[in-house]
Scaffold this motif. Structure first.
Motif: not given
Lengths: 230, 186
Positions: A38-43, A76-83
């Motif tokens: 229930x969250x994001x996987x970030x790189x 599946x992997x997102x970037x910090x901008x998505x948050x």
């Protein structure tokens, strides 16, 4: 309501852990875990450089890099901008992490430069996420960063043992290294097993050892202990 | 460049060891430069470590080459060492560094069929030395950047070493770490 929950958790992945999963051909575990997360996987962009862009130029690792890229393309992997965290914010904090981390240990009146940009960007992002009230865990297989956050005295002892010289450790007050929650590929594999995403104990065993032999900083004793918890 | 006198003595000893084909001494000399390389991020020290380690590997694998080829590669190594000693003695560190880098990376004066063998030996030596730097406590990315190789190349090698089984590297009880993992997914 679900959207709000979605923004309250994140796992920040370092390059090493992506490489471990890719080399063992078990990136699908991340796909499956993401479905129940229930969250994001970030790189960060720096991590993308290390585990995707740079290896794409090396024939030996191109396939592995493409497999990781598929996870980025599939969100599946997102970037910090998505948050809502900008590249500039990360760059600024990354420089600060580098400045602080690389002045903690000294020998012969010289600081030991222990980590580099990609790794520092993971800690910078973790700090920015926490500042935003997002529950963040960092996923790293690398040993030095983990020791720096969890037990820097052990890192000091390791330096003294290996360099055979006195190493001075400055007091660490920085929020970047405080209360950092760290997991490795082995813990992600374990959670996947607990969630029924890995059906067989033998496969769990094979995956844990596979991760270790591809660079995850877990000892043989820890693997045995982990398997006893199943 | 750090510890010039030390490097000079290592190069001289390496030349002697190469001529007597003493692989053990060559590997030990190579490791000596890694301490300084790890602390001072000194690329010259690193290149010397790579050079001497790969020279040891060449001698170890002597039987894989015919005599002419082996002698050609050995002479190439000895030329690099002689040039390095010359420049350090003249205190011309810039020429020492650039000459060393060129000879290791380009290998232009070697016969075509030997270039690949030498490049392969250098690459393996780089990875071996990277694992030594990492063993000293430097992070994997920093190590990769120091050696000019990819993280992908190092993880395979370190994963098969005992680096992660050392007591000091254990920083938390595994049950506590599992709890962290389960909680974030709950």
């Amino acid at each position: 309501m679900p959207k709000k929950e979605m923004l309250n958790k994140a796992i920040v992945f370092d390059a090493g852990i992506m490489i471990t999963f890719s080399m063992n051909c078990i990136l699908d575990i991340l796909r499956d875990l993401k479905k129940s997360f229930n969250g994001k996987f970030i790189i960060t962009r720096n991590v993308e450089e290390e585990c995707v862009k740079r290896p794409l130029t090396i024939k030996k690792y191109k396939l592995g890099a493409l497999k990781i890229k598929e996870l980025v393309d599939a969100n599946i992997l997102e970037f910090p901008e998505s948050l809502g965290i900008s590249i500039k914010d990360i760059e600024t904090e990354t420089l600060e992490v580098l400045r602080e981390s690389n002045s903690i240990f000294r020998t012969d009146h010289r600081s030991i430069h222990i980590i580099d940009e990609g790794e520092a960007s993971v800690l910078a992002l973790n700090y920015l996420l926490k500042k935003k009230g997002i529950d963040s865990v960092i996923a790293i297989d690398e040993r030095t960063m983990r020791m720096l956050c969890e037990n820097p005295s052990n890192l000091q002892k390791l330096f003294e043992e290996k360099f055979d010289t006195k190493v001075i450790m400055n007091k660490i007050n920085s929020p970047f290294f405080k209360d950092v929650k760290v997991i490795r590929s082995s813990e992600l594999i374990f959670v996947a097993y607990k969630k029924g995403l890995i059906k067989d104990k033998e496969i769990l065993d094979a995956m844990l050892y596979g991760a270790k032999f591809k660079g995850s900083s877990i000892s043989f004793d820890e693997i045995k202990e982990l398997e006893s918890l199943v | 460049m750090q510890e010039k006198e030390h490097i000079l003595s290592i190069l001289k000893e390496a030349k002697k060891a190469a001529k007597s084909e003493n692989v053990f001494v060559l590997k030990s000399l190579s490791n000596q430069t890694i301490h300084a390389a790890s602390i001072y991020e000194d690329n010259d020290n690193i290149m010397i470590a790579v050079l001497i380690y790969s020279l040891g590997k060449l001698i170890e694998r002597k039987r894989n080459f015919n005599n002419t080829d082996f002698q050609e590669i050995l002479d190439y190594y000895l030329k690099i060492i002689d040039d390095s000693i010359f420049f350090i003695t003249k205190k011309d560190i810039d020429s020492f560094s650039s000459n060393l880098k060129t000879l290791i990376q380009k290998t232009n004066t070697l016969s075509k069929h030997l270039k690949e063998s030498l490049q392969d030996m250098f690459k393996k030596a780089q990875i071996n030395k990277a694992s030594k730097v990492y063993e000293h406590g430097i992070s994997i990315e920093k190590t990769a950047n120091l050696l000019g190789i990819s993280i992908w190349e190092i993880v395979e090698y370190t994963g098969q070493s005992s680096i992660h089984d050392q007591n000091l590297t254990k920083t938390m009880d595994i049950k506590k770490r599992i709890k962290t993992a389960i909680e974030i997914f709950s």
